[in-house]
Structures are given as C-alpha cells and as structure tokens.
Design a protein around this motif. Structure first.
Motif, PDB file in Angstrom:
ATOM      1  N   ALA A 189       0.845  -1.208   0.000  1.00  0.00           N
ATOM      2  CA  ALA A 189       0.000   0.000   0.000  1.00  0.00           C
ATOM      3  C   ALA A 189       0.876   1.252   0.000  1.00  0.00           C
ATOM      4  N   GLU A 190       1.972   1.232   0.749  1.00  0.00           N
ATOM      5  CA  GLU A 190       2.862   2.404   0.789  1.00  0.00           C
ATOM      6  C   GLU A 190       3.519   2.645  -0.567  1.00  0.00           C
ATOM      7  N   HIS A 191       3.906   1.555  -1.249  1.00  0.00           N
ATOM      8  CA  HIS A 191       4.500   1.715  -2.581  1.00  0.00           C
ATOM      9  C   HIS A 191       3.479   2.308  -3.557  1.00  0.00           C
ATOM     10  N   LEU A 192       2.203   1.894  -3.373  1.00  0.00           N
ATOM     11  CA  LEU A 192       1.143   2.419  -4.237  1.00  0.00           C
ATOM     12  C   LEU A 192       0.973   3.923  -3.992  1.00  0.00           C
ATOM     13  N   LEU A 193       1.074   4.326  -2.722  1.00  0.00           N
ATOM     14  CA  LEU A 193       0.947   5.760  -2.413  1.00  0.00           C
ATOM     15  C   LEU A 193       2.084   6.542  -3.060  1.00  0.00           C
ATOM     16  N   PHE A 194       3.285   5.950  -3.060  1.00  0.00           N
ATOM     17  CA  PHE A 194       4.420   6.587  -3.747  1.00  0.00           C
ATOM     18  C   PHE A 194       4.130   6.686  -5.247  1.00  0.00           C
ATOM     19  N   LEU A 195       3.590   5.616  -5.796  1.00  0.00           N
ATOM     20  CA  LEU A 195       3.299   5.594  -7.235  1.00  0.00           C
ATOM     21  C   LEU A 195       2.309   6.698  -7.620  1.00  0.00           C
ATOM     22  N   VAL A 196       1.210   6.814  -6.869  1.00  0.00           N
ATOM     23  CA  VAL A 196       0.167   7.762  -7.270  1.00  0.00           C
ATOM     24  C   VAL A 196       0.523   9.191  -6.855  1.00  0.00           C
ATOM     25  N   LYS A 197       1.038   9.349  -5.645  1.00  0.00           N
ATOM     26  CA  LYS A 197       1.261  10.694  -5.115  1.00  0.00           C
ATOM     27  C   LYS A 197       2.693  11.193  -5.271  1.00  0.00           C
ATOM     28  N   GLY A 198       3.616  10.282  -5.563  1.00  0.00           N
ATOM     29  CA  GLY A 198       5.021  10.686  -5.677  1.00  0.00           C
ATOM     30  C   GLY A 198       5.626  11.053  -4.336  1.00  0.00           C
ATOM     31  N   LYS A 199       5.030  10.570  -3.245  1.00  0.00           N
ATOM     32  CA  LYS A 199       5.557  10.905  -1.912  1.00  0.00           C
ATOM     33  C   LYS A 199       5.945   9.631  -1.175  1.00  0.00           C
ATOM     34  N   ASP A 200       7.118   9.690  -0.544  1.00  0.00           N
ATOM     35  CA  ASP A 200       7.595   8.525   0.198  1.00  0.00           C
ATOM     36  C   ASP A 200       6.994   8.551   1.595  1.00  0.00           C
ATOM     37  N   VAL A 201       6.217   7.526   1.943  1.00  0.00           N
ATOM     38  CA  VAL A 201       5.527   7.535   3.243  1.00  0.00           C
ATOM     39  C   VAL A 201       6.037   6.426   4.161  1.00  0.00           C
ATOM     40  N   ARG A 202       7.227   5.891   3.837  1.00  0.00           N
ATOM     41  CA  ARG A 202       7.754   4.829   4.700  1.00  0.00           C
ATOM     42  C   ARG A 202       8.357   5.445   5.965  1.00  0.00           C
ATOM     43  N   HIS A 203       8.336   4.666   7.015  1.00  0.00           N
ATOM     44  CA  HIS A 203       8.993   5.022   8.286  1.00  0.00           C
ATOM     45  C   HIS A 203       8.493   6.336   8.888  1.00  0.00           C
ATOM     46  N   ILE A 204       7.224   6.640   8.701  1.00  0.00           N
ATOM     47  CA  ILE A 204       6.637   7.779   9.423  1.00  0.00           C
ATOM     48  C   ILE A 204       5.343   7.287  10.076  1.00  0.00           C
ATOM     49  N   SER A 205       4.842   8.067  11.067  1.00  0.00           N
ATOM     50  CA  SER A 205       3.637   7.603  11.770  1.00  0.00           C
ATOM     51  C   SER A 205       2.425   7.649  10.829  1.00  0.00           C
ATOM     52  N   TYR A 206       1.385   6.900  11.234  1.00  0.00           N
ATOM     53  CA  TYR A 206       0.183   6.848  10.409  1.00  0.00           C
ATOM     54  C   TYR A 206      -0.427   8.234  10.242  1.00  0.00           C
ATOM     55  N   GLN A 207      -0.406   9.006  11.344  1.00  0.00           N
ATOM     56  CA  GLN A 207      -0.969  10.349  11.308  1.00  0.00           C
ATOM     57  C   GLN A 207      -0.178  11.235  10.331  1.00  0.00           C
ATOM     58  N   GLU A 208       1.146  11.173  10.430  1.00  0.00           N
ATOM     59  CA  GLU A 208       2.005  11.964   9.521  1.00  0.00           C
ATOM     60  C   GLU A 208       1.739  11.574   8.072  1.00  0.00           C
ATOM     61  N   MET A 209       1.592  10.241   7.867  1.00  0.00           N
ATOM     62  CA  MET A 209       1.353   9.761   6.516  1.00  0.00           C
ATOM     63  C   MET A 209       0.047  10.314   5.955  1.00  0.00           C
ATOM     64  N   LYS A 210      -0.996  10.301   6.798  1.00  0.00           N
ATOM     65  CA  LYS A 210      -2.298  10.801   6.326  1.00  0.00           C
ATOM     66  C   LYS A 210      -2.207  12.284   5.965  1.00  0.00           C
ATOM     67  N   GLU A 211      -1.491  13.031   6.805  1.00  0.00           N
ATOM     68  CA  GLU A 211      -1.342  14.472   6.532  1.00  0.00           C
ATOM     69  C   GLU A 211      -0.574  14.694   5.221  1.00  0.00           C
ATOM     70  N   LYS A 212       0.459  13.874   5.027  1.00  0.00           N
ATOM     71  CA  LYS A 212       1.303  14.029   3.841  1.00  0.00           C
ATOM     72  C   LYS A 212       0.530  13.688   2.551  1.00  0.00           C
TER      73      LYS A 212
END
Lengths: 237, 296
Positions: free
Chosen positions: A211-234
C-alpha cells in the motif's frame, strides 16, 4: 480513483502495452499470492494436508513470476527510460515484488505447519489464526485492489489496518503464552501455532508495504517510516 | 469464513475495470491546461539573471507569453518543450540575439546582476561577452584552432601580450577538455576537427572571454553519444564557475546535466522545478504529459 495515470496515452503504442502488461502481471501474481495465503490458512484450520501440499507446490510459480516481472521492469528501464508516473510505476512494482514473494514464502511456511499439525486434535490458537488470517487477507486484497484502481484512500486504509493486526497479534501471543504456562505438554504444538501467527503478522507488514508503494506511485511521496498520522497528513493534504 | 478466504477472482475484475477507466480518460488538453502563472520554483534568492513578464513577438505573432524566471548563479537550468514552444526564442532574448531579427520585439525586463540588458545605453557586444552562446551546429571560424579561441580575447582587448593570449588559449582549451587533443596542432584549421571537438572548440571560444553566463542552444544535437557525454561532463565542470542555461530536445540530457528544468509549452513557461522533481513527480499535468511521451 484518486488520479488517472493515463498508462495508455503514450505516443508509443508498444510502451502502452509494456506498462499495461506490467500492471496486469503484478495483479495476476497478486491474485496467485492471495490464493496461496487463503489456501494455507484453510489447510491449517481445516486440517487439509492435500491443500497444504498444493500451496507448497505453487510456491515455485510465485518465485518464477517474481523473476519474470523483475525482468520486464529491467527491460522497460533499459529501453524506455521512463519518467514521472511511468518511472514511479516501474519503481513501485519492483519494490512490491519482494513483498508479494515474501507473502508467498509465509504462506508456504504456514502450509508446512499445517502438515505438521494435522494429527493434533487440540485446536487452541486456531480462532486467533482465523481472525488474524481474515484481517491480513483482507489487507492484501485491499492493497491489490488499491493498486488495480490507483485508489489512494483504500491504500491509506490498508496502512492503518496494520496497527490493528499488530495489536491482535500481541494479544494472541500473550494468551497462548499463558496457555503454555498452564499446560507444558502443549508447548511444542502451540509454538508452531505461534510461528503461524508470526507469519500472518508479517503478511500484514508486507501488505502495508505494498500500500505504501502504491501511495508513492500515485502521489510521488515517500511515506515509509513515518507515523500513520504523519502519513495521512502528507498524502491527503 | 467463505467470504474471508474467497479466491482472487475479484482481482482480475479489478484489472479490467482499471483498464476501462484508463481507456475512458481523455487525452491531456494541450491548450486549456496552460496555467495562468508558472508553477514551481520560479524565483530564487540572489538571482544572476532576473526575467520579468517577458513577451516576445515576431511581427504579429507572439512567441513568448509573459514569462518570469530567475536564473541562479552557477546553476545549470535546462529549457525543454516541444518544437516551436519558444524555448530557443527565450534563450536568445537572454543575450539579445533576437536583436538581429528586424521583426522581433521583446517586452518586459531582463536583468543581469540587477542591470537591465535591454537598456538602450548598454553595449550589446560587451553584453554578449558576459553572456556567451554556444549553438546547435558547431560553427568554428575558418581560422586556426588557436585563432578561434584567441579571437574574442583579441577583439575585447583582454590581453596585452602574446604570452597572455597564449595563456588564455591554453586555459580555455583545457577548461573545454580539448587541450590534450589539439595542443600539437594549434595552427591547423578549427574546421578540420571532428564534430564533438568543434563543439568543444566553440565552448572554448565562448569561455575565452570570461563570460558569466553561457547559453547553449541544443549543443549536442549534432553529436554522437560519446561526444555528447564529453560535452555533458564539461557542462558539469563549467557550472562550478559559470551560470549555464541550456535548451535541449533530449529529456535525458536535461535530467542528467541540469539543477532546474523549465518546461515551455506554446510560448508559455508552464513549470520550473528542481530537475529531480520534474522527472520523478512533476507538478503540472502538461509537464508530465510531455516528459512521459504522451503528446500525440
């Protein structure tokens, strides 16, 4: 669908086909891995060793698919020098592949324990296996659905669900530890069930990674190794 | 439970629906999507060149529409875009090359270190010494290799003696990565060199007059991959001392050599951003459509 990546809009028809094939192959491999996981869990809780054997047999197919798709990624990189969303698709797929393959490995491990545990009449721990199995199987299904539709919201949901799996896993381990302390004759068997639960917990981690790789694919943002809340904000800002 | 461990039929349906969605989507609308203002990192602190609200007309036809951009000192900025998008026209406004075209009219302001380069009192020849240019086709003078490099220094009166001139020629050829290949035949004609060598000779000629900015208009389009690699290596080295603006048709080249990339479209500057960002996650859909080869 969050964002249309227009995979079929290139001037080069062949490039369209290459990318579409890459996507389809990943989803086919995902489907196979999903079957492996459900069959492995089934074989354990239903004491079906024939099904467990078939999981072990199919393990090779999963490995071959990983190699074949990796090869497609390398060829696209070499021949097309993809950029932007095309580049992110190839990168995301090549990062997803090891996760899918590892889910295949974990399924095979569960199938091996299913064969070892088939003679035991004690079913302690199987409710937990069913429950956590349900959760991680659903995570994997949703992660693959999110990939098929480039669905950001669904992928965010999958990342959040991993927390729930971790909590359930910790609770199950604690309970089974107590059980072993009360009945030391059960230790050998329950340890195997604990290994199964450990595998399922790992499947949840891999589904979250996908799922995180998919978020990188669609949004171009790396969301690994951050909290769930930070990820949602990003992601959802 | 059955529902839990359903086989993966759902996925193949998802594949189909995904394809259909893609097929339904329209192509990127080239005209309608142009943003009202350039997106991305357009302005920087301590700009070497500051371009504000520049319009360029060839007679009735407007080639550049309201372009504003800062070029940072010692950066390599690449201009990319489809043919006829105005990127070369824009580059040529930066050292008033367009002055040679009678019908060309430039509006807006372009400053070099805070001074308007279109100021009527400004000496265009000295401007072009400060803002040098390298063209698409190598164009050495029909003179010796030595004279090609020495020419600018001579006419600008930069050297008072032959020894000084020798030094300028040697330093410039070394900076252009050509010295070791031509040092024994400096008196031979520049036109006798290979295409890649000629282009490096032109770069040596441009840097012999100690410019501050070097404009390059598709400097590698007439060169083979080896000569191209040498020029790209040279651009990286030159950027330590010079500010470089390069127009290129090769997106891979822009990705390799530049710090920032500017995407032009139908005379508009659509997006300027760090090159890594432009090629991995561009901000504007037109940029994305162009660099991923979706214009058709």
């Amino acid at each position: 669908m969050e964002k249309n990546l227009n995979l079929n809009q290139h001037i080069s028809q062949k490039f369209n086909e290459d990318l579409e094939r890459l996507r389809t192959d990943v989803l086919n491999m995902g489907g196979l891995v999903q079957n492996q996981l459900s069959d492995a869990i089934h074989s354990l809780v239903e004491k079906d060793s024939v099904l467990a054997e078939s999981v072990l047999k199919n393990e090779d197919t999963v490995d071959h698919k990983e190699i074949a798709i990796d090869d497609i990624c390398a060829k696209i990189l070499a021949r097309r020098q993809p950029t932007a969303s095309d580049l992110r698709l190839v990168l995301a797929v090549s990062k997803m592949l090891p996760d899918l393959e590892r889910i295949g490995d974990e399924s095979a491990k569960i199938a091996k324990f299913a064969i070892e545990l088939r003679e035991h009449s004690d079913m302690k721990g199987y409710i937990e296996v069913r429950h956590i199995g349900f959760l991680v199987h659903r995570m994997l299904q949703r992660a693959l659905d999110a990939f098929a539709r480039f669905d950001v919201e669904l992928a965010v949901k999958v990342v959040g669900e991993d927390k729930e799996v971790d909590t359930e896993y910790t609770t199950a381990v604690r309970e089974l530890m107590t059980y072993m302390m009360e009945d030391s004759r059960s230790i050998t068997r329950v340890m195997k069930v604990l290994w199964v639960l450990r595998s399922l917990e790992r499947v949840g981690d891999h589904a979250r990674n996908i799922a995180e790789h998919l978020l990188f694919l669609v949004k171009g943002k790396d969301v690994r190794h951050i909290s769930y809340q930070e990820m949602k904000e990003k992601i959802l800002d | 439970m059955n529902q839990v461990f359903d086989k993966a039929e759902g996925i193949s349906m998802a594949v189909d629906s995904g394809s259909r969605r893609s097929a339904e989507s329209g192509e990127v609308d080239m005209q309608a999507n142009i943003p009202s203002a350039t997106v991305g990192k357009v302005f920087v602190d301590h700009a070497k060149m500051a371009i504000r609200n520049v319009d360029v007309f060839y007679g009735e036809k407007q080639a550049i529409h309201n372009v504003s951009l800062d070029i940072r000192k010692n950066e390599v900025i690449a201009m990319i875009g489809p043919s006829g998008c105005g990127k070369s026209t824009f580059l040529r406004t930066l050292n008033r090359m367009n002055d040679t075209i009678p019908t060309c009219l430039v509006k807006g302001t372009i400053e070099l270190d805070g001074n308007d380069i279109y100021d009527k009192k400004l000496d265009v020849v000295s401007l072009r010494a400060r803002v040098g240019m390298v063209f698409q086709k190598p164009n050495p003078f029909p003179k010796s290799i030595y004279d090609n490099v020495a020419y600018g220094a001579k006419i600008h009166g930069l050297c008072s003696s032959r020894i000084e001139l020798d030094e300028v020629v040697e330093t410039s050829l070394k900076k252009a990565g050509l010295w070791s290949e031509v040092k024994d035949r400096l008196n031979q004609p520049g036109t006798g060199l290979s295409g890649g060598q000629q282009q490096r000779l032109c770069i040596a000629r441009a840097i012999a007059v100690s410019p501050e900015v070097i404009l390059m208009d598709e400097p590698c389009s007439a060169l083979d991959p080896i000569a191209t690699a040498k020029i790209e290596e040279l651009i990286a080295e030159l950027s330590e001392n010079y500010t470089i603006a390069i127009v290129t048709h090769s997106m891979q080249q822009a990705a390799r050599v530049s710090n920032r990339t500017a995407y032009f479209h139908l005379g508009y500057l659509v997006e300027v951003n760090d090159t890594e960002m432009v090629f991995t996650n561009p901000e504007h859909s037109l940029t994305e459509a162009y660099i991923t080869g979706r214009f058709g």
